[in-house]
Design an enzyme around this catalytic site. Structure first.
Site, PDB file in Angstrom:
ATOM      1  N   GLU A   1       0.833  -1.225   0.000  1.00 24.59           N
ATOM      2  CA  GLU A   1       0.000   0.000   0.000  1.00 24.59           C
ATOM      3  C   GLU A   1       0.858   1.260   0.000  1.00 24.59           C
ATOM      4  OE1 GLU A   1      -2.949   0.243  -0.737  1.00 24.59           O
ATOM      5  OE2 GLU A   1      -3.493  -1.866  -0.520  1.00 24.59           O
TER       6      GLU A   1
HETATM    7  C1  LIG Z   1       2.983  -9.750   0.361  1.00 26.35           C
HETATM    8  C2  LIG Z   1       2.665  -8.657  -0.614  1.00 26.35           C
HETATM    9  C3  LIG Z   1       1.350  -8.362  -0.892  1.00 26.35           C
HETATM   10  C4  LIG Z   1       1.029  -7.377  -1.830  1.00 26.35           C
HETATM   11  N1  LIG Z   1      -0.283  -7.155  -2.175  1.00 26.35           N
HETATM   12  C5  LIG Z   1      -0.555  -6.361  -3.244  1.00 26.35           C
HETATM   13  C6  LIG Z   1      -1.877  -6.285  -3.785  1.00 26.35           C
HETATM   14  O1  LIG Z   1      -2.819  -6.890  -3.263  1.00 26.35           O
HETATM   15  N2  LIG Z   1      -2.077  -5.542  -4.908  1.00 26.35           N
HETATM   16  C7  LIG Z   1      -1.067  -4.861  -5.516  1.00 26.35           C
HETATM   17  O2  LIG Z   1      -1.326  -4.221  -6.527  1.00 26.35           O
HETATM   18  N3  LIG Z   1       0.191  -4.902  -5.034  1.00 26.35           N
HETATM   19  C8  LIG Z   1       0.473  -5.643  -3.920  1.00 26.35           C
HETATM   20  N4  LIG Z   1       1.751  -5.717  -3.432  1.00 26.35           N
HETATM   21  C9  LIG Z   1       2.792  -4.930  -4.070  1.00 26.35           C
HETATM   22  C10 LIG Z   1       3.260  -3.778  -3.184  1.00 26.35           C
HETATM   23  O3  LIG Z   1       2.280  -2.789  -3.116  1.00 26.35           O
HETATM   24  C11 LIG Z   1       4.595  -3.280  -3.766  1.00 26.35           C
HETATM   25  O4  LIG Z   1       5.562  -4.291  -3.488  1.00 26.35           O
HETATM   26  C12 LIG Z   1       5.015  -1.960  -3.178  1.00 26.35           C
HETATM   27  O5  LIG Z   1       4.156  -0.926  -3.609  1.00 26.35           O
HETATM   28  C13 LIG Z   1       6.450  -1.579  -3.543  1.00 26.35           C
HETATM   29  O6  LIG Z   1       6.704  -1.750  -4.902  1.00 26.35           O
HETATM   30  P1  LIG Z   1       7.971  -2.600  -5.378  1.00 26.35           P
HETATM   31  O7  LIG Z   1       7.926  -3.892  -4.658  1.00 26.35           O
HETATM   32  O8  LIG Z   1       7.993  -2.619  -6.845  1.00 26.35           O
HETATM   33  O9  LIG Z   1       9.205  -1.807  -4.816  1.00 26.35           O
HETATM   34  P2  LIG Z   1       9.928  -0.593  -5.562  1.00 26.35           P
HETATM   35  O10 LIG Z   1       8.915   0.389  -6.022  1.00 26.35           O
HETATM   36  O11 LIG Z   1      10.890  -1.141  -6.544  1.00 26.35           O
HETATM   37  O12 LIG Z   1      10.728   0.059  -4.350  1.00 26.35           O
HETATM   38  C14 LIG Z   1      12.052  -0.334  -3.952  1.00 26.35           C
HETATM   39  C15 LIG Z   1      12.587   0.700  -2.977  1.00 26.35           C
HETATM   40  O13 LIG Z   1      12.686   1.971  -3.625  1.00 26.35           O
HETATM   41  C16 LIG Z   1      12.000   2.957  -2.907  1.00 26.35           C
HETATM   42  N5  LIG Z   1      11.374   3.922  -3.799  1.00 26.35           N
HETATM   43  C17 LIG Z   1      10.710   3.692  -4.957  1.00 26.35           C
HETATM   44  N6  LIG Z   1      10.243   4.836  -5.467  1.00 26.35           N
HETATM   45  C18 LIG Z   1      10.590   5.814  -4.609  1.00 26.35           C
HETATM   46  C19 LIG Z   1      10.397   7.213  -4.560  1.00 26.35           C
HETATM   47  N7  LIG Z   1       9.676   7.846  -5.487  1.00 26.35           N
HETATM   48  N8  LIG Z   1      10.899   7.897  -3.496  1.00 26.35           N
HETATM   49  C20 LIG Z   1      11.602   7.274  -2.526  1.00 26.35           C
HETATM   50  N9  LIG Z   1      11.811   5.959  -2.530  1.00 26.35           N
HETATM   51  C21 LIG Z   1      11.319   5.232  -3.544  1.00 26.35           C
HETATM   52  C22 LIG Z   1      10.951   2.192  -2.100  1.00 26.35           C
HETATM   53  O14 LIG Z   1      10.522   2.907  -0.970  1.00 26.35           O
HETATM   54  C23 LIG Z   1      11.694   0.915  -1.755  1.00 26.35           C
HETATM   55  O15 LIG Z   1      12.479   1.105  -0.610  1.00 26.35           O
HETATM   56  C24 LIG Z   1       2.068  -6.658  -2.462  1.00 26.35           C
HETATM   57  C25 LIG Z   1       3.409  -6.953  -2.151  1.00 26.35           C
HETATM   58  C26 LIG Z   1       3.714  -7.950  -1.266  1.00 26.35           C
HETATM   59  C27 LIG Z   1       5.155  -8.278  -1.014  1.00 26.35           C
END
Ligand SMILES: Cc1cc2nc3c(=O)[nH]c(=O)nc-3n(C[C@H](O)[C@H](O)[C@H](O)COP(=O)(O)OP(=O)(O)OC[C@H]3O[C@@H](n4cnc5c(N)ncnc54)[C@H](O)[C@@H]3O)c2cc1C
Length: 596
Positions: A439
């Site tokens: 989220e």
């Molecule tokens: C168990 C689980 C359940 C989930 N459930 C859902 C679901 O039901 N529906 C759904 O759609 N998604 C879901 N997700 C996905 C989840 O919302 C994303 O994993 C999350 O939003 C982060 O995206 P990412 O994993 O691609 O990380 P990334 O976006 O690649 O982030 C990696 C790092 O970079 C940082 N970062 C990225 N952009 C910025 C910025 N602009 N400023 C500062 N820092 C930044 C982040 O804070 C993080 O530390 C789920 C994930 C998991 C693991």
């Protein structure tokens, strides 16, 4: 380890901080006073303590499994979810017109907390269903509402949120899933969504996926994203379930925590296209998804409070049982239970103070939500909406970060046994970690707080909150008890540091964005420390008054002691945090990339 719902503290926050009597004056909520709240909480507690909590460890040990595209949840989950739906709990906060109970969020939030304390993995299914309901209520056509809402509200069907794709996580501008318009007004959806919570399971007859996708020719970036309803099973004109839609679960993830909740990779359209229905207008999908996300972000914040409460209860029970070492004050001449030791007390008080502070903060935010959505006066609605908007990143970002500290302390209180899975303390720590990620990560919440919620209005709302805090300090000083004076003094120092940081954020956002955003998460944590402390300051005022009326002495004295501990141990961090935000941004960015 049993879980006991802290009904008394929830009702205290509801009555004295969220002011439920005022919520009950809003048309439509006349029945939602304290008496109703108490009855609802006690009934919900029975289900959470008796049915859902005992499934927490089994879910961790025997998580959901996938075979031939079918996900089987942990034994007992399906039955518990049926009881949840039949008891009307899914519909607690949703409109009566769709089979809900129409109760305010002020009451609903406490029920969400206890369900999550009982079992984070289980509670995720209702949490996402709530989000889907909110999105349809806000932007769905009458036809979509008529087809889906009642089944979701009664818990017969469940909802999901499909945002994430392999290349699109925090950055939703990168969403690639496609939607092709069909002659009958529907769309065909093609693409891969990953990490979809409860994307496939056996707890309900149908799953209603809310999916972000791009219609051909849509603008690049976030302005070209639309929102679709894609049901797992298509729904016939008479409302009965029809054919299987072209959306399939291809795998589920093996995770660090919340193992019982299936996290699915969903493939859309491999066999001709998944049939989807547009929600609202094309290209406004992200706007609608934000409605769903705001609801879900608040609820994830409640998850943080919930797991912290459970870890605290677990740690207290162990600390009263484990015998080790003589107390330093000589009060016992032999080895005693570890709760005698000041450092164990420090850990337990930290856990308790953070949890109660965040609960108080979330309760206040919930009341603002109710007023923002239902108050008859437009100005009251507008003011409460601005306050609630400011609070959402705090409830989500701060309460979940705090839950990591609390669950980590929970392990520490157990010593070596905390590291051993059978004790159960480790599960809370592992489960809590996801809360700062999904989220929107903590950084994304902090960006929201710095940019949209502070910079955009020139710090107006932040300063309005600071003014309210000053009002609480004045009341505390006027009451002049030793506790009130300590809390007021610490609040004043923290508030002044906060205002200094707000000025820095507003002045430097354009001139030196790297320095400001280097301090964005510290700013979120600082603000959370202050706002939760403010609510505990308000608790002191209420508890002092109730003490003079002779009410529940032990509870009120504990409230005062907890607030004083918070002021002396947590509010005191704020000044240091402010220093590093205002002066430490440049060193964060000083090294060239090659140096890493
Ligand atoms: C168990 C689980 C359940 C989930 N459930 C859902 C679901 O039901 N529906 C759904 O759609 N998604 C879901 N997700 C996905 C989840 O919302 C994303 O994993 C999350 O939003 C982060 O995206 P990412 O994993 O691609 O990380 P990334 O976006 O690649 O982030 C990696 C790092 O970079 C940082 N970062 C990225 N952009 C910025 C910025 N602009 N400023 C500062 N820092 C930044 C982040 O804070 C993080 O530390 C789920 C994930 C998991 C693991």
């Amino acid at each position: 380890m049993t879980y006991s719902v802290p009904v008394k503290d929830m009702l205290f926050a509801m009555e004295h901080l969220a002011k439920i009597d005022q919520v009950a004056q809003i048309p439509g909520f006349e029945e939602a006073g304290l008496e109703t709240a108490q009855a609802v909480l006690e009934e919900c507690a029975k289900l959470c303590e008796g049915v859902v909590a005992p499934l927490n460890v089994p879910g961790d040990v025997q998580p959901s499994s996938l075979k031939d595209g079918v996900v089987t949840t942990t034994a007992g989950f399906k039955d518990a979810f049926a009881q949840y739906g039949q008891g009307g709990w899914q519909g607690l906060q949703h409109p009566v017109a769709y089979g809900g109970q129409g109760l305010p969020k002020t009451i609903g939030a406490a029920c969400i907390e206890m369900l999550n304390s009982a079992n984070l993995s289980f509670a995720l299914c209702p949490l996402l269903t709530d989000g889907a309901i909110e999105a349809l209520l806000t932007a769905g056509s009458d036809e979509l509402k008529a087809t889906y809402l009642e089944k979701l509200v009664t818990g017969e069907w469940t909802g999901t949120m499909n945002l994430t794709e392999p290349q699109a996580g925090s950055d939703l501008a990168l969403v690639r899933t496609k939607a092709e318009p069909q002659a009958d007004g529907s769309y065909k959806v093609f693409g891969t969504k990953i990490f979809i919570t409860y994307g496939e399971h056996d707890m309900a007859e149908n799953i209603v996926h809310l999916v972000l996708a791009r219609v051909a020719g849509a603008p690049e970036g976030v302005k070209g994203i639309s929102l679709f309803v894609v049901p797992k099973l298509l729904v016939n004109a008479d409302g009965s379930l029809g054919e299987r839609n072209d959306v399939h679960c291809v795998s589920i993830e093996h995770k660090m925590g919340i193992k019982a909740s299936p996290t699915a990779v969903l493939q859309y359209g491999d066999n001709g296209g998944a049939i989807g229905y547009l929600v609202g207008e094309e290209n406004r999908g992200l706007e609608y998804m934000f409605i769903m996300m705001n609801a879900a972000r608040y609820a994830v914040g409640m998850q943080g409070i919930a797991v912290a409460e459970r870890a605290y209860q677990h740690a207290v029970a162990y600390a009263k049982e484990r015998v080790q070492s003589r107390p330093v004050d000589g009060s016992v001449k032999a080895s005693a239970t570890i709760i005698h030791h000041p450092d164990v007390r420090r850990m337990l008080m930290t856990m308790r103070a953070y949890t109660e502070g965040c609960r108080a903060m979330a309760a206040t935010a919930a009341a603002a939500y109710d007023a923002a959505h239902h108050h008859p006066d437009a100005k009251v609605r507008e003011d409460n909406a601005a306050f609630y908007e400011f609070m959402v990143p705090l409830v989500k970002g701060y309460s979940t970060e705090m839950s990591l500290e609390v669950t980590s302390l929970g392990v520490q209180v157990h010593g070596g046994m905390g590291f051993i899975e059978e004790t159960g303390a480790a599960q809370y720590y592992r489960d809590a970690k996801i809360l700062t990620i999904y989220e929107g990560t903590t950084a994304i919440q902090a960006n929201d707080l710095v940019g949209r919620k502070t910079g955009r209005d020139g710090g107006r709302m932040a300063k309005a909150i600071a003014a309210q805090i000053a009002g609480t300090e004045a009341e505390l000083n006027a009451s002049a008890t030793p506790v009130a004076k300590v809390v007021a003094a610490r609040l004043a120092e923290a508030r002044e540091a906060f205002v200094q940081v707000v000025d820095f954020v507003v002045a430097q956002s354009r001139a030196n964005p790297n320095a400001v955003y280097a301090g964005s998460v510290p700013y979120l944590m600082l603000t959370g420390n202050l706002v939760a402390g403010w609510q505990l300051g308000r608790s002191v005022l209420a508890a002092q008054e109730l003490l003079t009326k002779g009410e529940d002495q032990a509870f009120m004295q504990a409230k005062l002691a907890t607030a004083q501990f918070y002021a002396e141990h947590i509010l005191t961090k704020v000044a240091g945090q402010a220093e590093s935000i205002v002066h430490g941004g440049d060193s964060t960015m000083a090294l060239p990339m090659e140096a890493f």
